[in-house]
Design an enzyme around this catalytic site. Structure first.
Site, PDB file in Angstrom:
ATOM      1  N   TRP A 104      -9.668 -14.966  -1.401  1.00 51.83           N
ATOM      2  CA  TRP A 104      -9.471 -14.368  -2.731  1.00 51.83           C
ATOM      3  C   TRP A 104      -8.943 -15.392  -3.710  1.00 51.83           C
ATOM      4  O   TRP A 104      -9.340 -15.395  -4.886  1.00 51.83           O
ATOM      5  CB  TRP A 104      -8.577 -13.138  -2.632  1.00 51.83           C
ATOM      6  CG  TRP A 104      -9.175 -12.112  -1.723  1.00 51.83           C
ATOM      7  CD1 TRP A 104      -8.707 -11.710  -0.513  1.00 51.83           C
ATOM      8  CD2 TRP A 104     -10.419 -11.407  -1.913  1.00 51.83           C
ATOM      9  NE1 TRP A 104      -9.567 -10.798   0.045  1.00 51.83           N
ATOM     10  CE2 TRP A 104     -10.620 -10.589  -0.784  1.00 51.83           C
ATOM     11  CE3 TRP A 104     -11.370 -11.395  -2.937  1.00 51.83           C
ATOM     12  CZ2 TRP A 104     -11.745  -9.765  -0.645  1.00 51.83           C
ATOM     13  CZ3 TRP A 104     -12.483 -10.571  -2.805  1.00 51.83           C
ATOM     14  CH2 TRP A 104     -12.654  -9.765  -1.673  1.00 51.83           C
ATOM     15  N   ASP A 174      -1.390 -12.967  -7.817  1.00 54.74           N
ATOM     16  CA  ASP A 174      -2.118 -11.824  -7.268  1.00 54.74           C
ATOM     17  C   ASP A 174      -1.271 -11.270  -6.130  1.00 54.74           C
ATOM     18  O   ASP A 174      -1.048 -11.946  -5.129  1.00 54.74           O
ATOM     19  CB  ASP A 174      -3.484 -12.309  -6.761  1.00 54.74           C
ATOM     20  CG  ASP A 174      -4.288 -11.188  -6.115  1.00 54.74           C
ATOM     21  OD1 ASP A 174      -3.773 -10.068  -5.961  1.00 54.74           O
ATOM     22  OD2 ASP A 174      -5.457 -11.458  -5.762  1.00 54.74           O
ATOM     23  N   LYS A 198      -4.420  -1.091  -1.677  1.00 55.73           N
ATOM     24  CA  LYS A 198      -3.827  -1.496  -0.403  1.00 55.73           C
ATOM     25  C   LYS A 198      -2.485  -0.812  -0.169  1.00 55.73           C
ATOM     26  O   LYS A 198      -2.269  -0.172   0.850  1.00 55.73           O
ATOM     27  CB  LYS A 198      -3.699  -3.011  -0.351  1.00 55.73           C
ATOM     28  CG  LYS A 198      -5.083  -3.680  -0.400  1.00 55.73           C
ATOM     29  CD  LYS A 198      -5.034  -5.157  -0.669  1.00 55.73           C
ATOM     30  CE  LYS A 198      -6.412  -5.726  -0.947  1.00 55.73           C
ATOM     31  NZ  LYS A 198      -7.363  -5.638   0.167  1.00 55.73           N
TER      32      LYS A 198
END
Lengths: 362, 362
Positions: A104, A174, A198
């Site tokens: 990511w 992030d 999540k």
């Protein structure tokens, strides 16, 4: 068909607290007697405005978000944030520095390269992202507009054991897969963003927490929806937001508050992760490839060393009501994502299964 | 607190069919016995893949979508579509022609002006958008990359009584507030898009139905999430989609199919709208300012001519369990949005209330 809920170890979307789900279900056709479902509610109605205001306030409370930070709920997930970050924050030199600690982080950097001069200041790709590189203030370009990190790496099971010192350069993080699992000093960051699917809510929004003085630098040719200022100035309702995800997120924030806040979540998360890692480290079948001090509390990665046996493990675990234990399709092996909503009983059930599987396959 | 559901005339988000809501609630903690909520399901799981595939197939069935059209579920609502349309379709001349029939059409054109040479070929703004202009093939620039229309105008209560002939120029239509209320010949369009929060599902996705040969022209500097090709090539799961909205949308598509498809919905919509417009036209208190042949089946706009009385109407209606009858904040008055999920009983209850209010306020 079964009335039993599984222990769902999915990396995201993932488990939500059962009391929250049950409360949402009980109110689904008629929210608190108002005559409407939250799924049907005008985003400009008094009822939804209260839901949105409460959600924001509860998030501010549990994360200790200072008043000079804006909280926004934006659609498009992390992927849209990967573009919004450079499109809004490349405001002076057009340079930004990225630390690459997984898939990511790489995607975030690659997206940013469309819009500016991006430097990879460190990467752990040489060892399949099994550790977090040490970065210091001197590693960053002094005129960089921002530095970007991925605090927890969902696929590789790593987590920064420190917050990099970037001096005056705004730090962007992030936190998709670790938000609300640990106390964070928000003032160390210029921008925190996290896809909610999540640790917070059903998929379909990212939360962005942004220092006010960094808002308002998107160029005129940036698509309106990608300008943080539009979302900040309109309290996340410039256009119709994802009302239902915001509602469930708000219920989760309340739940966390009631449970004792982020410190209480963190304590439980540490207990769950320690128990699982300790078992893996002592086992003769399973191995965790991650550097000990960089291990994630949320995503526990492990392998048997035999890809066929890994596949057998994942299939038999599913049959035993332990879902989604396969590693990310890019690396295989196993991954147990044990976010806030995973109860200790789920970790215990997983360890029991691992023992049985080890016994049967030695 | 009441156990009674309201008749919710909100322009969006808006009512969903009660059987769908009840089924979603019954399956919320454990979807069809799989052990997980759809809110918790990995978007890469077999269970969710089936939900997504069914949703797409059922939409294809009820709209007769040809095989050479891709169906995509994209976050960000109509506002993001306003940017994605020009960023993907301005592929040759960089020119596009827009017809302005309301606030959303204007916003779509304004967003497109960031990216190309946009011409307003017709507008009904001179009469507060109370009619739909007639446009012909000769009105469009022969080298325009596309023509954009807003088929139903939610705020002003108008609807195109015809589909403009654009010859070889791809026609792009925003159908947010009328999709699935009428049979549409998809082959007349290059791209159809619709925010789902009016006639389909909880807010947080737009459906895009796009002719394949028009996909793949986004420039390299377009944010990844804004490239239709990314969504088309990855079956709406390039990144985590809004799984819950897709699920509910799929349930609504199935419900419409079971009820007799779009023709059956249309028949009921015509009956509901005719009854309400007939009452308004015959009334001495209420007036519908919209040109008769351009009236929307979905959004019925009316006024008393006295703004104070309008406000009283909206407040008393709410107390009588008839919610969200206020006109859009930009024009005031009243608006009854009577989408597919509004039962005839809701229209009857509204007319009864209007009669009583007229009697009390003459």
């Amino acid at each position: 068909m079964s009335n039993e809920r599984a222990y769902n170890f999915s990396a995201g979307p993932s488990m939500l607290p059962l009391p929250v789900i049950e409360d949402v279900a009980a109110n689904l056709a008629n929210y608190k007697g108002c005559g409407e479902s939250v799924m049907e509610m005008s985003h400009r109605s008094a009822e939804f405005k209260a839901i949105l205001a409460d959600a924001e306030q509860n998030l501010r409370d549990i994360m200790n978000i200072p008043d000079n930070y804006k909280v926004m709920f934006i659609q498009g997930g992390g992927t849209l944030q990967f573009a919004m970050v450079p499109l809004n924050l490349l405001r002076k030199s057009g340079k930004a520095d990225y630390v690459i600690t997984g898939t990511w982080a790489k995607k975030a950097a690659k997206e940013a390269e469309k819009f500016g001069d991006i430097k990879i200041v460190a990467s752990s790709e040489d060892s399949t992202f099994s550790y977090i590189p040490k970065v210091n203030r001197e590693d960053f370009r002094p005129d960089a507009d921002y530095v970007h990190i991925t605090l927890n790496n969902t696929i590789y099971g790593t987590h920064y054991p420190y917050i990099p010192d970037t001096g005056d350069i705004p730090l962007v993080a992030d936190m998709s897969s670790c938000i609300l699992s640990e106390e964070i000093d928000v003032t160390k960051f210029g921008l925190i963003y996290a896809g909610v699917q999540k640790n917070v809510a059903p998929s379909g929004i990212a939360v962005a927490i942004m220092r006010e003085d960094l808002i308002g630098f998107a160029k005129e040719n940036v698509p309106t929806y990608l300008d943080y200022k539009i979302h900040a100035d309109n309290g996340s309702t410039y256009n119709t937001p994802n009302c239902f995800s915001i509602y469930v997120a708000g219920e989760v924030f309340k739940y966390i508050k009631d449970m004792g806040g982020v410190p209480a979540m963190h304590k439980l998360d540490v207990e769950k992760a320690d128990k699982l890692y300790d078992y893996i480290d002592a086992s003769s079948l399973y191995n965790c490839p991650v550097n000990k001090e960089d291990r994630s509390l949320m995503n526990v990665v492990f392998v048997t060393g035999n890809p066929d046996l890994d596949k057998k493990f994942v299939a038999e675990a599913k049959a035993a009501n332990l879902h989604n234990l396969g590693g990310h399709r890019s690396i295989g092996g196993m991954r147990a994502s044990i976010y806030n909503a995973m109860p200790m009983e789920g970790v215990d059930a997983l360890i029991d299964f691992m023992k049985k599987f080890e016994e049967e396959n030695k």
